[in-house]
Design an enzyme around this catalytic site. Sequence first.
Site, PDB file in Angstrom:
ATOM      1  N   HIS A 188     -10.037   0.897   1.773  1.00  0.00           N
ATOM      2  CA  HIS A 188      -9.531   2.209   2.210  1.00  0.00           C
ATOM      3  C   HIS A 188     -10.695   3.144   2.539  1.00  0.00           C
ATOM      4  CE1 HIS A 188      -5.202   2.568   1.974  1.00  0.00           C
ATOM      5  NE2 HIS A 188      -5.148   2.033   0.777  1.00  0.00           N
ATOM      6  N   CYS A 241       0.854  -1.183   0.000  1.00  0.00           N
ATOM      7  CA  CYS A 241       0.000   0.000   0.000  1.00  0.00           C
ATOM      8  C   CYS A 241       0.893   1.237   0.000  1.00  0.00           C
ATOM      9  CB  CYS A 241      -0.872  -0.023   1.263  1.00  0.00           C
ATOM     10  SG  CYS A 241      -1.946   1.420   1.425  1.00  0.00           S
ATOM     11  N   HIS A 277      -8.904  -3.781  -2.195  1.00  0.00           N
ATOM     12  CA  HIS A 277      -7.960  -2.976  -1.401  1.00  0.00           C
ATOM     13  C   HIS A 277      -8.407  -1.511  -1.359  1.00  0.00           C
ATOM     14  CE1 HIS A 277      -3.612  -1.977  -0.249  1.00  0.00           C
ATOM     15  NE2 HIS A 277      -4.140  -0.789  -0.526  1.00  0.00           N
ATOM     16  N   GLU A 278      -8.769  -0.960  -2.530  1.00  0.00           N
ATOM     17  CA  GLU A 278      -9.145   0.469  -2.572  1.00  0.00           C
ATOM     18  C   GLU A 278     -10.490   0.713  -1.887  1.00  0.00           C
ATOM     19  OE1 GLU A 278      -6.856   2.480  -3.271  1.00  0.00           O
ATOM     20  OE2 GLU A 278      -5.561   0.896  -4.046  1.00  0.00           O
TER      21      GLU A 278
END
Length: 222
Positions: free
Chosen positions: A180, A134, A176-177
């Site tokens: 976030h 990341c 993953h995004e």
Amino acid sequence: MTDVDPAVDPALRDAVRDLLDVVEERGDGVLPIVQAGDPVLRRPANPYTGQLGDDLGRLLETMRRTMRAAPGVGLAAPQVGIPLAIAVVEDAGAPVDAPRARTPLPYRVLVNPRYEGVPGPDGEPVRVAFFEGCLSVSGWQAVVARHRSVRLTGQDETGAALDEVLTGWPARIVQHETDHLAGELYLDHAQPRSLSSNENLARWWPDPDPRAAAETLGFALG
Ligand code: NI
């Protein structure tokens, strides 16, 4: 006419304008990336409902430039200090990288994204474990088991609805995004004993299969 658009949040828009002005004055056109420990990475981002008005395009262009310069394959707005549910993704892919199914993911914008795992033919969840990193945890990677395929929903930057199934590395990138934007980092879902500096990861590279690392470092792939 931006000033009379009721969706615009003038304070937030002005903060974004100030940030982009500073970046342009500095010359490289690249935003600083917030590192782990900053509260903005731990708060759920606000749904995007038009708060930036006509300034959204300028922000997205700068996020795209920042992602490419890093270099990275995804960047969420909180990573540049902006608490909105927006992310950009792009990966050229790696055709010989069979285990990760790292197929190309053309540049795109995710607005208010959500995902759910797509089960396998037997109806059971299918998870695959690989090292990932990341831009906000610079210098480190760890193994995360994630859905092999996801159904991604949300909008694009024009407000058009998004609903599609992604598989392999593109599926990992959008998970993953999207995480976030929920205030989560990949480390929250990682095998702690897999944590490796980029230098130490070179021991296993170019083989992306984490089984040798799992055996040597002592972590599970499930
Ligand atoms: Ni990240």
